[in-house]
Design an enzyme around this catalytic site. Sequence first.
Site, PDB file in Angstrom:
ATOM      1  N   LYS A   1      32.360  38.823 -27.945  1.00 15.34           N
ATOM      2  CA  LYS A   1      32.335  38.453 -26.537  1.00 15.34           C
ATOM      3  C   LYS A   1      32.123  39.716 -25.710  1.00 15.34           C
ATOM      4  CE  LYS A   1      35.412  34.570 -27.483  1.00 15.34           C
ATOM      5  NZ  LYS A   1      36.735  33.947 -27.287  1.00 15.34           N
TER       6      LYS A   1
ATOM      7  N   ASP B   1      38.252  26.301 -34.547  1.00 22.33           N
ATOM      8  CA  ASP B   1      38.821  27.508 -33.961  1.00 22.33           C
ATOM      9  C   ASP B   1      40.332  27.330 -33.893  1.00 22.33           C
ATOM     10  OD1 ASP B   1      39.435  29.825 -32.661  1.00 22.33           O
ATOM     11  OD2 ASP B   1      38.420  29.326 -30.779  1.00 22.33           O
TER      12      ASP B   1
ATOM     13  N   GLU C   1      37.230  29.589 -37.599  1.00 29.79           N
ATOM     14  CA  GLU C   1      37.385  30.804 -36.794  1.00 29.79           C
ATOM     15  C   GLU C   1      38.851  31.172 -36.632  1.00 29.79           C
ATOM     16  OE1 GLU C   1      36.628  31.991 -32.095  1.00 29.79           O
ATOM     17  OE2 GLU C   1      35.211  30.652 -33.103  1.00 29.79           O
TER      18      GLU C   1
ATOM     19  N   ASP D   1      37.643  36.410 -34.598  1.00 25.72           N
ATOM     20  CA  ASP D   1      37.456  36.534 -33.146  1.00 25.72           C
ATOM     21  C   ASP D   1      38.495  37.492 -32.579  1.00 25.72           C
ATOM     22  OD1 ASP D   1      37.145  36.286 -30.414  1.00 25.72           O
ATOM     23  OD2 ASP D   1      37.763  34.200 -30.295  1.00 25.72           O
TER      24      ASP D   1
ATOM     25  N   LYS E   1      38.903  22.834 -31.262  1.00 28.09           N
ATOM     26  CA  LYS E   1      40.161  23.565 -31.209  1.00 28.09           C
ATOM     27  C   LYS E   1      41.199  22.874 -32.093  1.00 28.09           C
ATOM     28  CE  LYS E   1      39.192  26.885 -28.283  1.00 28.09           C
ATOM     29  NZ  LYS E   1      39.366  28.320 -28.596  1.00 28.09           N
TER      30      LYS E   1
END
Length: 344
Positions: free
Chosen positions: A228, A152, A178, A204, A121
């Site tokens: 997801k 991400d 991402e 995403d 992250k």
Amino acid sequence: MTDASAAAPLPHPAPVPRLDELIGTARVVALPLITRFRGIEVREAVLIEGPQGWTEFSPFAEYDDDEASAWLAAAIDFGWNAQPAALRDRIPVNATVPAVDPDSVPAVLARFPGCRTAKVKVAGADQTLAQDVARVRAVREALGPEGRVRLDANGGWNVDEAEHAIHALAPFDLEYVEQPCATVEELAEIRRRTRYMGIPIAADESVRRADDPLAVAEAGAADLLVIKAQPLGGIRRALAIVEAAGLPVVVSSALDTSIGLAMGAHLAAAVPTLEFDCGLGTASLLAADVTRAPLVPEDGSIAVRRVTPDPELLDRYAAAEERVDWWLERLGRCHDVLRLRDAQ
């Protein structure tokens, strides 16, 4: 990429059971996290037993009812319908490294045994680029040169910030970045600016939180998609998006319980081609789960199986009464959204 305009329409979600069928078995749980993640320290979820087994409804608290209703559609699909045929029985997964200090990185990675890919992250509002660089450096050192490191950013950078950050982080041999920016237009621009560096851009939020989940592929704004099951309305709808987009995918989760992760594992098992490790190892970030056999990584992968909660754990981690009321009221509102959709 498949021309989305010529692709078959996305499938209509599963028929909606009566509200009393959902509430009749619903259990609301509050699970503590190992470390603060995505701004929370406790993960709440509604678990429901359907004819096909247990399922999960766990949209984040800030999502409105329209967005959260897709998560309920996914829960209904997984709990009430047989799932597509599985093409694999285990799913390789990545470790997930929250915005921790570099000294904490080895302990985080140790919770993901056998994982040779780590998603780190970055771009947190309370973090500096220097902190991100230090964290990514620690992950690269821990994994060694053969490990894979992906980032991400959760849309946390503007285009100029993303370009600067990717330059600063590129020496750590990135697998991909991402959602470096929030919008499809920004993703397309940062992909154009950094293409010479050979670092793929993944989308995403531009897929799962978009009115048109295919827009990012149509715009040429990403090299791969992160999908997801819950936010996209269920496994069948997610598979249709994969087919229409024609891009490689990573199947990921939203900090689900092991029951929600089982839904993600069934999605990953049905994806025709799985080139990347998936983000389905996040049960390792929970300090507690609803089963004594959680879907945590073993030798870098998780099994494709249904999960049944343990009654004692459901009782131990039951949410406070006011939170139960909040979640059941929310479930009812999302049920209304789905019923209105079906009536149109």
